[in-house]
Design a protein around this motif. Structure first.
Motif, PDB file in Angstrom:
ATOM      1  N   GLN A   5      -5.683  -1.584   3.184  1.00  0.00           N
ATOM      2  CA  GLN A   5      -4.186  -1.461   2.596  1.00  0.00           C
ATOM      3  C   GLN A   5      -5.271  -1.799   0.426  1.00  0.00           C
ATOM      4  O   GLN A   5      -4.823  -1.471   0.109  1.00  0.00           O
ATOM      5  CB  GLN A   5      -3.352  -2.568   3.003  1.00  0.00           C
ATOM      6  CG  GLN A   5      -2.416  -2.094   4.142  1.00  0.00           C
ATOM      7  CD  GLN A   5      -2.579  -0.590   4.040  1.00  0.00           C
ATOM      8  OE1 GLN A   5      -1.700   0.255   3.655  1.00  0.00           O
ATOM      9  NE2 GLN A   5      -1.886   0.053   5.643  1.00  0.00           N
ATOM     10  N   LEU A   6      -5.982  -2.618   1.194  1.00  0.00           N
ATOM     11  CA  LEU A   6      -6.060  -3.284  -0.819  1.00  0.00           C
ATOM     12  C   LEU A   6      -7.201  -1.500  -1.291  1.00  0.00           C
ATOM     13  O   LEU A   6      -7.037  -1.907  -1.996  1.00  0.00           O
ATOM     14  CB  LEU A   6      -7.285  -4.180  -0.803  1.00  0.00           C
ATOM     15  CG  LEU A   6      -6.362  -5.959  -0.204  1.00  0.00           C
ATOM     16  CD1 LEU A   6      -6.689  -6.799  -0.695  1.00  0.00           C
ATOM     17  CD2 LEU A   6      -5.243  -6.134  -1.481  1.00  0.00           C
ATOM     18  N   GLY A   7      -7.786  -1.246  -0.032  1.00  0.00           N
ATOM     19  CA  GLY A   7      -8.558   0.095  -1.244  1.00  0.00           C
ATOM     20  C   GLY A   7      -7.951   1.197  -1.382  1.00  0.00           C
ATOM     21  O   GLY A   7      -7.126   1.948  -2.539  1.00  0.00           O
ATOM     22  N   ILE A   8      -6.234   1.271  -0.537  1.00  0.00           N
ATOM     23  CA  ILE A   8      -5.686   2.546  -1.264  1.00  0.00           C
ATOM     24  C   ILE A   8      -4.537   1.982  -2.227  1.00  0.00           C
ATOM     25  O   ILE A   8      -4.414   2.281  -2.924  1.00  0.00           O
ATOM     26  CB  ILE A   8      -4.172   2.969  -0.059  1.00  0.00           C
ATOM     27  CG1 ILE A   8      -5.102   3.297   1.647  1.00  0.00           C
ATOM     28  CG2 ILE A   8      -2.880   3.430  -0.388  1.00  0.00           C
ATOM     29  CD1 ILE A   8      -3.710   2.877   3.003  1.00  0.00           C
ATOM     30  N   ILE A   9      -3.800   0.405  -2.117  1.00  0.00           N
ATOM     31  CA  ILE A   9      -3.685  -0.041  -3.456  1.00  0.00           C
ATOM     32  C   ILE A   9      -4.709   0.091  -5.084  1.00  0.00           C
ATOM     33  O   ILE A   9      -3.851   0.553  -6.037  1.00  0.00           O
ATOM     34  CB  ILE A   9      -3.783  -1.268  -3.378  1.00  0.00           C
ATOM     35  CG1 ILE A   9      -2.632  -1.791  -2.189  1.00  0.00           C
ATOM     36  CG2 ILE A   9      -3.260  -2.192  -4.748  1.00  0.00           C
ATOM     37  CD1 ILE A   9      -1.704  -2.979  -1.904  1.00  0.00           C
ATOM     38  N   CYS A  10      -6.103  -0.575  -4.700  1.00  0.00           N
ATOM     39  CA  CYS A  10      -7.703  -0.132  -5.842  1.00  0.00           C
ATOM     40  C   CYS A  10      -7.112   1.490  -6.798  1.00  0.00           C
ATOM     41  O   CYS A  10      -7.658   1.519  -7.556  1.00  0.00           O
ATOM     42  CB  CYS A  10      -8.493  -0.406  -5.614  1.00  0.00           C
ATOM     43  SG  CYS A  10      -9.467  -0.373  -6.613  1.00  0.00           S
ATOM     44  N   GLY A  11      -6.906   2.670  -4.858  1.00  0.00           N
ATOM     45  CA  GLY A  11      -7.199   3.908  -5.800  1.00  0.00           C
ATOM     46  C   GLY A  11      -5.526   3.889  -5.865  1.00  0.00           C
ATOM     47  O   GLY A  11      -6.064   5.385  -6.528  1.00  0.00           O
ATOM     48  N   CYS A  12      -5.131   3.621  -6.152  1.00  0.00           N
ATOM     49  CA  CYS A  12      -3.282   4.471  -6.601  1.00  0.00           C
ATOM     50  C   CYS A  12      -3.064   3.434  -7.742  1.00  0.00           C
ATOM     51  O   CYS A  12      -1.614   3.731  -8.444  1.00  0.00           O
ATOM     52  CB  CYS A  12      -1.862   3.744  -5.001  1.00  0.00           C
ATOM     53  SG  CYS A  12      -2.702   5.107  -4.779  1.00  0.00           S
ATOM     54  N   VAL A  13      -3.511   2.367  -8.520  1.00  0.00           N
ATOM     55  CA  VAL A  13      -3.298   1.449  -9.575  1.00  0.00           C
ATOM     56  C   VAL A  13      -3.762   2.439 -11.180  1.00  0.00           C
ATOM     57  O   VAL A  13      -2.750   1.800 -11.852  1.00  0.00           O
ATOM     58  CB  VAL A  13      -4.460   0.354  -9.660  1.00  0.00           C
ATOM     59  CG1 VAL A  13      -4.731  -0.435 -10.517  1.00  0.00           C
ATOM     60  CG2 VAL A  13      -3.665  -1.078  -8.822  1.00  0.00           C
ATOM     61  N   GLY A  43       0.685  -0.783   0.374  1.00  0.00           N
ATOM     62  CA  GLY A  43      -0.141  -0.188  -0.255  1.00  0.00           C
ATOM     63  C   GLY A  43       1.196   1.277   0.371  1.00  0.00           C
ATOM     64  O   GLY A  43       0.517   2.118  -0.703  1.00  0.00           O
ATOM     65  N   THR A  44       1.800   1.134   0.595  1.00  0.00           N
ATOM     66  CA  THR A  44       2.715   2.217   1.140  1.00  0.00           C
ATOM     67  C   THR A  44       3.924   2.835  -0.616  1.00  0.00           C
ATOM     68  O   THR A  44       4.009   4.006  -1.208  1.00  0.00           O
ATOM     69  CB  THR A  44       4.140   2.303   2.196  1.00  0.00           C
ATOM     70  OG1 THR A  44       3.106   2.104   3.496  1.00  0.00           O
ATOM     71  CG2 THR A  44       4.643   3.647   2.348  1.00  0.00           C
ATOM     72  N   LEU A  45       4.534   1.774  -1.046  1.00  0.00           N
ATOM     73  CA  LEU A  45       4.658   1.714  -2.341  1.00  0.00           C
ATOM     74  C   LEU A  45       3.836   2.290  -3.906  1.00  0.00           C
ATOM     75  O   LEU A  45       4.378   3.311  -4.462  1.00  0.00           O
ATOM     76  CB  LEU A  45       4.846  -0.036  -2.376  1.00  0.00           C
ATOM     77  CG  LEU A  45       5.834  -0.213  -3.875  1.00  0.00           C
ATOM     78  CD1 LEU A  45       7.006   1.007  -4.277  1.00  0.00           C
ATOM     79  CD2 LEU A  45       6.303  -1.032  -4.900  1.00  0.00           C
ATOM     80  N   CYS A  46       2.518   1.488  -3.652  1.00  0.00           N
ATOM     81  CA  CYS A  46       1.292   2.466  -4.321  1.00  0.00           C
ATOM     82  C   CYS A  46       1.236   3.973  -4.551  1.00  0.00           C
ATOM     83  O   CYS A  46       1.377   4.442  -4.945  1.00  0.00           O
ATOM     84  CB  CYS A  46       0.465   1.202  -4.550  1.00  0.00           C
ATOM     85  SG  CYS A  46       0.554  -0.157  -5.400  1.00  0.00           S
ATOM     86  N   LEU A  47       1.563   3.574  -2.728  1.00  0.00           N
ATOM     87  CA  LEU A  47       1.028   5.871  -2.423  1.00  0.00           C
ATOM     88  C   LEU A  47       2.376   6.194  -3.030  1.00  0.00           C
ATOM     89  O   LEU A  47       1.760   7.050  -3.701  1.00  0.00           O
ATOM     90  CB  LEU A  47       0.845   5.201  -1.808  1.00  0.00           C
ATOM     91  CG  LEU A  47       0.576   7.259  -0.550  1.00  0.00           C
ATOM     92  CD1 LEU A  47      -1.066   7.868  -1.474  1.00  0.00           C
ATOM     93  CD2 LEU A  47       0.713   7.024   1.162  1.00  0.00           C
ATOM     94  N   VAL A  48       3.617   5.441  -2.813  1.00  0.00           N
ATOM     95  CA  VAL A  48       4.700   6.717  -3.017  1.00  0.00           C
ATOM     96  C   VAL A  48       4.547   6.939  -4.292  1.00  0.00           C
ATOM     97  O   VAL A  48       5.146   7.968  -4.537  1.00  0.00           O
ATOM     98  CB  VAL A  48       5.890   5.430  -2.500  1.00  0.00           C
ATOM     99  CG1 VAL A  48       7.110   6.574  -2.955  1.00  0.00           C
ATOM    100  CG2 VAL A  48       6.048   6.308  -0.938  1.00  0.00           C
TER     101      VAL A  48
END
Length: 312
Positions: free
Chosen positions: A268-276, A38-43
């Motif tokens: 974390q999946l919600g964060i990943i989904c928003g960043c994909v 999740g952090t990697l996708c956000l960065v």
């Protein structure tokens, strides 16, 4: 917290406070892996938005807030698992750890609501940049925003008023504890969260399906949007484990490990989904840059023009 009946307590073995049986490290591994992803996708999203495109907008800052609160969820779960007995049987739990565990549980519920709300709002706000004025897509997005905000504000308020005073939630020494049953609140939260995740997932699909774009591109966008279905699955699994922990078993610390695992994973999946979608744009930019370098020996002028607002 449900009080186990005396006949259930009578079946429990003698407590072992010195060397209890403990869970393995699977929760720690899963939590840290998903926190990292999740952090990697956000960065990477921030790199695209601030570093390449040169601007951060409201949906980006909302996702940053979601990631901060999401990291708080993971931190609290790991703390409770490693120090406050969420990795042992309930009969091996000391009173002090029981109280501390209830305090952490309260904190996790609040942080979870903040993290998941901000993540969903971030995704829906990003839809508004894509939705034409006066379109059904735009109206549906506003309706979804209202639904997400209203239910989560209601659950957040209920978290603080379900016990009077609030400390009664974890202060088990009180002889008179004025608390509403939390099982209905938790199950309603889980069910409506899953519904909200489903709504966020499906809102853009009709607009994409009817868009006048090549069929291959349309299918690619639908597939990219459909990554959100994994969040729905995680929400449903969390709902199941809430049901099991609060309505089936009395060994809540031992079986609750799956509930807390899916709670942090859902965030974390919600964060990943928003960043994909932004990761897709980043890959397109890298490919374009590599092609330009190989043919002209120079980077593409104004690199941000290769990064349009993601269509998902």
């Amino acid at each position: 917290m449900r009080e186990p009946p005396s006949e259930v307590v009578a079946t429990w073995p003698a407590p072992n406070y010195t060397d209890p049986v403990t869970r393995g490290p699977e929760l720690v591994i899963v939590e840290l892996v998903f926190l990292f992803l999740g952090t990697l996708c956000l960065v990477l999203r921030i790199y695209v938005r601030a570093g390449i495109m040169g601007r951060m907008e409201a949906d980006d800052w909302l996702m940053v807030g979601a990631a901060i609160f999401g990291a708080g969820v993971t931190t609290c779960v790991l703390l409770a698992f490693l120090r406050y007995g969420w990795n042992i049987h309930i009969w091996d739990l000391t009173f002090d750890k029981m109280v501390a565990g209830r305090q952490v549980s309260f904190a996790v519920q609040g942080l979870f609501l903040l993290a998941t709300t901000l993540a969903k709002v971030s995704i829906l706000v990003s839809y508004l940049r894509l939705a034409p004025l006066n379109s059904g897509f735009r109206r549906a997005t506003f309706a979804a925003l209202a639904f997400v905000i209203i239910i989560n504000v209601a659950f957040f308020i209920n978290l603080f008023v379900q016990c009077v005073p609030v400390s009664s939630y974890w202060d088990l020494t009180r002889t008179e504890r004025d608390c509403n049953s939390e099982d209905h609140h938790l199950l309603a939260n889980a069910a409506l969260t899953a519904v909200a995740d489903f709504i966020v997932w499906v809102v853009p699909l009709p607009a994409i399906y009817s868009a006048k774009i090549p069929r291959q591109q349309r299918l690619a966008l639908i597939a990219l949007f459909s990554f959100g279905v994994v969040v729905v699955v995680a929400a449903c699994l969390r709902a199941y484990w809430i049901h099991y922990v609060v309505q089936v078993t009395y060994d809540v610390t031992w079986w609750g490990v799956y509930l807390w695992m899916w709670t942090a994973v859902e965030v974390q999946l919600g964060i990943i989904c928003g960043c994909v979608p932004w990761l897709r744009s980043l890959v397109k930019f890298w490919r374009t840059t590599a092609w330009t370098d190989s043919t002209t020996g120079a980077a593409p002028p104004g690199g941000r023009r290769y990064l349009e607002t993601p269509r998902c």
